[in-house]
Write a protein that holds these residues in place. Sequence first.
Motif, short mmCIF file in Angstrom:
data_model
loop_
_atom_site.label_atom_id
_atom_site.label_comp_id
_atom_site.label_asym_id
_atom_site.label_seq_id
_atom_site.Cartn_x
_atom_site.Cartn_y
_atom_site.Cartn_z
N GLN A 92 4.04 0.22 9.15
CA GLN A 92 4.15 -0.36 7.81
C GLN A 92 5.35 -1.32 7.80
O GLN A 92 6.48 -0.91 8.06
CB GLN A 92 4.34 0.72 6.74
N PRO A 93 5.04 -2.59 7.50
CA PRO A 93 6.10 -3.60 7.59
C PRO A 93 7.21 -3.35 6.58
O PRO A 93 6.97 -2.84 5.49
CB PRO A 93 5.36 -4.91 7.26
N ILE A 94 8.39 -3.71 6.98
CA ILE A 94 9.56 -3.70 6.09
C ILE A 94 9.94 -5.16 5.88
O ILE A 94 10.04 -5.94 6.84
CB ILE A 94 10.74 -2.91 6.70
N VAL A 95 10.09 -5.50 4.61
CA VAL A 95 10.17 -6.94 4.25
C VAL A 95 11.51 -7.26 3.62
O VAL A 95 12.08 -6.43 2.89
CB VAL A 95 9.02 -7.25 3.27
N ASP A 96 12.00 -8.45 3.91
CA ASP A 96 13.19 -8.97 3.22
C ASP A 96 12.76 -9.35 1.82
O ASP A 96 11.88 -10.20 1.62
CB ASP A 96 13.73 -10.19 3.97
N LEU A 97 13.37 -8.71 0.82
CA LEU A 97 12.91 -8.93 -0.55
C LEU A 97 13.18 -10.36 -1.00
O LEU A 97 12.48 -10.92 -1.84
CB LEU A 97 13.60 -7.95 -1.50
N GLU A 98 14.17 -10.99 -0.42
CA GLU A 98 14.53 -12.35 -0.82
C GLU A 98 13.54 -13.36 -0.26
O GLU A 98 13.00 -14.19 -0.99
CB GLU A 98 15.95 -12.66 -0.30
N THR A 99 13.30 -13.19 1.06
CA THR A 99 12.48 -14.20 1.73
C THR A 99 11.04 -13.77 1.95
O THR A 99 10.17 -14.60 2.21
CB THR A 99 13.08 -14.50 3.11
N GLY A 100 10.77 -12.50 1.91
CA GLY A 100 9.42 -12.02 2.19
C GLY A 100 9.13 -11.95 3.68
O GLY A 100 8.03 -11.60 4.07
N ALA A 101 10.15 -12.22 4.50
CA ALA A 101 9.93 -12.20 5.94
C ALA A 101 9.92 -10.77 6.46
O ALA A 101 10.58 -9.88 5.91
CB ALA A 101 11.04 -12.98 6.64
N CYS A 102 9.15 -10.58 7.52
CA CYS A 102 9.05 -9.26 8.13
C CYS A 102 10.36 -8.91 8.82
O CYS A 102 10.87 -9.66 9.65
CB CYS A 102 7.90 -9.25 9.13
N GLN A 103 10.89 -7.79 8.47
CA GLN A 103 12.17 -7.38 9.04
C GLN A 103 12.03 -6.21 9.99
O GLN A 103 13.01 -5.63 10.41
CB GLN A 103 13.13 -7.00 7.90
N GLY A 104 10.80 -5.85 10.25
CA GLY A 104 10.58 -4.69 11.10
C GLY A 104 9.43 -3.86 10.51
O GLY A 104 8.70 -4.33 9.65
N ALA A 105 9.33 -2.62 11.03
CA ALA A 105 8.25 -1.74 10.52
C ALA A 105 8.62 -0.29 10.75
O ALA A 105 9.43 0.04 11.63
CB ALA A 105 6.95 -2.06 11.22
N GLU A 106 8.01 0.56 9.94
CA GLU A 106 8.20 2.00 10.18
C GLU A 106 6.97 2.49 10.92
O GLU A 106 5.84 2.22 10.52
CB GLU A 106 8.35 2.76 8.86
N ALA A 107 7.21 3.18 12.02
CA ALA A 107 6.09 3.73 12.78
C ALA A 107 5.65 5.04 12.14
O ALA A 107 6.46 5.95 11.94
CB ALA A 107 6.50 3.98 14.23
N LEU A 108 4.38 5.10 11.78
CA LEU A 108 3.85 6.30 11.15
C LEU A 108 2.78 6.90 12.04
O LEU A 108 1.86 6.20 12.46
CB LEU A 108 3.26 5.97 9.78
N ALA A 109 2.91 8.17 12.32
CA ALA A 109 1.95 8.81 13.23
C ALA A 109 0.71 9.26 12.46
O ALA A 109 0.77 9.62 11.30
CB ALA A 109 2.60 10.00 13.90
#
Lengths: 522, 239
Positions: A288-305
């Motif tokens: 699940q992507p983690i997003v920069d709230l300002e820019t909307g850019a992808c900042q990473g993701a949480e790995a969910l099993a």
Amino acid sequence: MASRRDKVLFAVFGVTVLGLLIPLLLLGWYLWQGSVVAEEQRLDELSQRLGEQTERAIIDTRDLLDKLNTIEATPCSTEHLNKLQNAAMSRPYIRAVGYWRAVERECGAGFVQGDALTPPQASRIYDSGVVAWWPGPSTKVGGVELFLMRYGQYDVAIDPRLLLTPGLLEDQKVGLWVESMPMVAHPSGAVLPNYHAFEPGLTVDRAEQRVVSRTSLGTLFPIDIIAVQPMAQFWQRYLPTLAGVGSLGLTLVGLWLFLILRYFRHQLSLASELREAIAHDQLQVVFQPIVDLETGACQGAEALARWRRENHETIGPDVFVSLAEETEQGTDLTLAILRCVLRELGPQLRDRPDCPVNLNITGQDLASTRFSEALERELENARVPACAIKLEITERSLLNTDDVRQRIKALRTRGHRIAIDDFGTGYSSLSYLESFELDTLKIDKTFADAIGHEAVTSNIISHIIVMARSLKLNIVAEGIESGHQVEWLRQQGVGFGQGYRFSRPLTADAFRNWCQQSGESK
Amino acid sequence: MSENLHRNILATMAVVLLTGCGLMPARETGTTASEPAAEPLPERAAEAHNGSTGDNSDGYSRNVVYLASDDQAIVERRQKLLDDGHESVALDRVGFYMDVLTARLRQELAGRDVDLDRADRAITLTFPGSQAFETNSAEIHPDMAPILGILGRVLDEYDASLITIAGHTDSTGAREFNQHLSEQRALSVGRHLHDQGVAETRIIAIGYGPDRPIADNDTLQGQALNRRVELRIEPLAAT
């Protein structure tokens, strides 16, 4: 460890069984006692009535004999005979009334053929002058053994069967003794045990398969009554109640045991299945992507099993993660997920360590050095830098010990960043968190949900944000679903977000695409 | 049976009328006969003493109580009664007869100071000498009269029975006197029953003197118990 677990399991199981069996046995015993008492009362009442009837009849006969002796009429005149007749007819149990001179029956009402009225031996000769012959072979007429009483010039012949009201007896066997001598049995000719053999009250005679009730009356003369009923009849009478309640209880016990067994079996089999899945790397990971709230850019993701069992049942992480921890495979699970992440997203993590993947770790992972050693080895093998794997620890599993603090510190030194997950759901204060070296704070979804609802929690979130910022922590808000929430959080100074507003959890391929698209759109 | 009764009553009445007294002086018993003229059967007037049956054609002394000399005489008398066809009890009714007679006696004698003892085939009533008779006399005590009245009535109804009256004394005093006293007392009771309507043929008197004590003659209490009259009732039945 497993044996301890089994012991606990067996203990729980045993206590459950006992806890059910004991009340059930008590209930059964109580019902049995109840049945016995009810039967005792029923038979006792019956016996009392029979005894009182007999007593009344005997007293009445005695009075009648007294009265007959005072008759003034000339013996055997019509007047005299009428009086005898009336006396006999008004009492159902009297078969004959006779006027005697010595041993000759001069006249009377009713007639008994043969020697039944002159038996060779009296049962009782009372001081009052009353003679009584108890029913016996020598008083037998037409199959009926008569009870005879004589006083002065008169005698009365009684049919003892008619002392008992047949309606009362139903299908009971009853025997009645007067002055310890058998007076009557019902049905006629029934062989009954002597009352001496039994204690007063109800006796359950298992050897003979019968229930025997003994009742004794002793108002004027001793009367003893024995009522016998086959065990089968007793059961018939009380079995519906006993069986009904008993089977209901058994069903409940059975059902309860079945549920417990099923639960444990499910748990046990699930645990071993999970072990299989971990060993064979059968777990899937979504991102699940983690997003920069300002820019909307992808900042990473949480790995969910994700775990899909062989029967295609999907088990949620809330179930299998805690199951893994319970069965001491927490670290195995974490490492399995890590391997999966590296397998699927390894190259990207090598290329773009600035877009890290968050890996959830458990308290068990921090309890020993095994996890950190394995983590190091795996990353080395995959040639992925430590900074590309961010570690998420739930607030609740964070133990405030020197060891844990040291391990977190070591991991951080290696380049991993540490995020605290589900923040706000535990009980720790921020100052407590301060003792750990942390990078990111993830605010639980419940707080994001409360935004705009003016609930108490939405007030709390502001404080959390303020304090997190004062600790110089990055903040990730979880569970963002609307633009309104994004707006509000941005105004509060929250840097990052995660949720369906941006993307649902994605497969590795989809995530890569999503990353590219979000990067291009900016 | 009722014919018998009537004859007895008539006879008794005649005796009472002619002697002017139901109780004869003890000394005269057995030696003095009743007035023969009143008897329906005038050929009697025999000696009843010492078991002699007199010289009547049927062997019975009319209106005189029979005094048996010994136990054998009683057995013979009893057999003679049966042989002569006296009212008797069928063998299978003896038990019944004894039961109802016992009960009847208990009923009638309730409250009286009489000792009743029931054996299988005999009822024995025991009267203490001190209560039944005047001292050293065969004269019946007035208190005894009602009891004998009752007995007479019951025994008249139960006529198929033999009544043996046995007189007993203690061992003090001259033997001859005691023997005589016991006989006279027995006869006195017998005569009284006869006066109450019991046929003389059913009554046997016997005196045992001091020969059959029931208690220790060395104590006053024992002596008092020994001075007694026993009235024994047996059913007349073929044995």
